[in-house]
Design an enzyme around this catalytic site. Structure first.
Site, PDB file in Angstrom:
ATOM      1  N   LYS A 165       0.844  -1.205   0.000  1.00  0.00           N
ATOM      2  CA  LYS A 165       0.000   0.000   0.000  1.00  0.00           C
ATOM      3  C   LYS A 165       0.881   1.257   0.000  1.00  0.00           C
ATOM      4  CE  LYS A 165      -3.647  -2.667   2.090  1.00  0.00           C
ATOM      5  NZ  LYS A 165      -4.193  -3.250   3.319  1.00  0.00           N
ATOM      6  N   ASP A 179     -10.814   2.554   4.470  1.00  0.00           N
ATOM      7  CA  ASP A 179     -11.138   1.131   4.316  1.00  0.00           C
ATOM      8  C   ASP A 179     -12.649   0.901   4.434  1.00  0.00           C
ATOM      9  OD1 ASP A 179      -9.504  -0.922   3.633  1.00  0.00           O
ATOM     10  OD2 ASP A 179      -8.771  -1.358   5.654  1.00  0.00           O
ATOM     11  N   GLN A 206      -4.514  -2.025   9.747  1.00  0.00           N
ATOM     12  CA  GLN A 206      -4.343  -3.347   9.145  1.00  0.00           C
ATOM     13  C   GLN A 206      -4.883  -4.427  10.085  1.00  0.00           C
ATOM     14  OE1 GLN A 206      -3.099  -3.907   5.942  1.00  0.00           O
ATOM     15  NE2 GLN A 206      -3.861  -5.974   6.310  1.00  0.00           N
TER      16      GLN A 206
END
Ligand code: NAP
Length: 292
Positions: free
Chosen positions: A54, A121, A98
């Site tokens: 990312k 996200d 994450q």
């Protein structure tokens, strides 16, 4: 019938090019560089690899990236402190926590702290809640399901009125994919590990999204002729012909299904590249919301 292959790699590349062009426009206009902050707790190799890819994508698209790496024995308070600091930092456009985090961390509490304008996200309760409600719009759609729908739309698959079957009901793929299909007026069936007669469900699908993590479980004779098949699964199988000793396959038996389906995504090169492309798109969107 031989299915049309939906080339996720090429479609993701075109999204990345669009994002990069808009990032360049914004920075040339003196606006803050869109910047993604990642929060990684612990040393899982797969999570570290995702976070690093990312960061690399941000760099390639002219975006900023900030990486926060906490030790595996971090406390809830230490993780929350990082999120609160990033929430308040005007240089940070988007925050990606994450998952999974170590067992001592309450992920839901961490996600609920995210500033909704930075939740790129799309996993915070507010974003998911908005996705689930009719007439409400989330600020960000979770990246993998967003990629699945984008691929269907780019391929010209008609979603409205279609019978869609989603295999899997996880918070990150199956459930939001089903919600997105409902919002686009498909009739949606969600299947999971307790579903009886999976083949009988799948064979009714005009659109199939498979996200169960089971190697090539969906066979060609489960597929309705002409269906659109989006294979999210990433499974590795031993392969002595590869230098790595393995190769990646999906949840759908590609060789069989591609003889019956109308459209199909390959693994690799289908949904996989879309996830990061959508994350980059969401990060740009966050920057646009925060600094129009
Ligand atoms: P997950 O959290 O493990 O969820 C799996 C889902 O599949 C669960 O809902 C489970 O049912 C269901 N399931 C498991 N075995 C089944 C069976 N035999 N029959 C029917 N349903 C079954 O997995 P995930 O995170 O959603 O990921 C799914 C797959 O997508 C994995 O291969 C993962 O690597 C891949 N993935 C790819 C990307 C990408 O960027 N391409 C991103 C994320 C995930 P229950 O709810 O009943 O347990």
């Amino acid at each position: 019938m031989t299915a049309q292959i939906i080339d996720g790699k090429a479609i993701a590349q075109s999204i990345r090019a669009e994002v990069a062009a808009e990032v360049a426009n914004r920075t040339a206009a003196g606006k803050l560089k869109p910047t993604l902050a990642t929060v990684l707790v612990g040393d899982r190799a797969d999570s570290a690899a995702y976070v690093s890819s990312k960061g690399k994508a941000c760099m390639e698209l002219g975006m900023g990236s900030i990486s926060e790496h906490l030790p595996a024995d971090s406390t809830q308070a230490q993780v929350e402190e990082v999120v609160i600091r990033l929430n308040a930092d005007p240089k940070v456009s988007g925050i990606l926590v994450q998952l999974p985090m170590p067992a001592q961390i309450d992920e839901e509490r961490v996600l609920s702290l995210l500033n909704i304008e930075k939740d790129v996200d799309g996993f915070s309760p507010v974003n998911i809640g908005r996705l689930a409600q009719k007439g409400r719009q989330p600020l960000f759609v979770p990246c993998t399901p967003y990629g699945c729908i984008y691929l269907l739309e780019q391929a010209g698959v008609k979603i409205e009125g279609a019978n869609a079957v989603v295999l899997g009901r996880s918070n990150i793929v199956g459930l939001p994919a089903a919600l997105l299909l409902i919002s686009r007026n498909a009739t949606v069936t969600v299947c999971h590990s307790r579903t009886r007669d999976l083949p009988g469900m799948v064979c009714q699908a005009d659109i199939l999204i498979a996200a169960i993590g089971k190697t090539e479980m969906v066979r060609g004779d489960w597929i309705k002729p002409g269906a659109a098949v989006i294979d999210v699964g990433i499974n590795s199988v031993p392969d002595a012909t590869k230098k790595s000793g393995y190769r990646l396959v999906g949840d759908v038996n590609f060789d069989e299904a591609s003889q019956i389906a109308g459209w199909i995504t390959p693994v690799p090169g289908g949904v996989g590249p879309m996830t990061i492309a959508m994350l980059m798109k969401n990060t740009l969107r966050a920057a646009q919301i925060q600094q129009p």
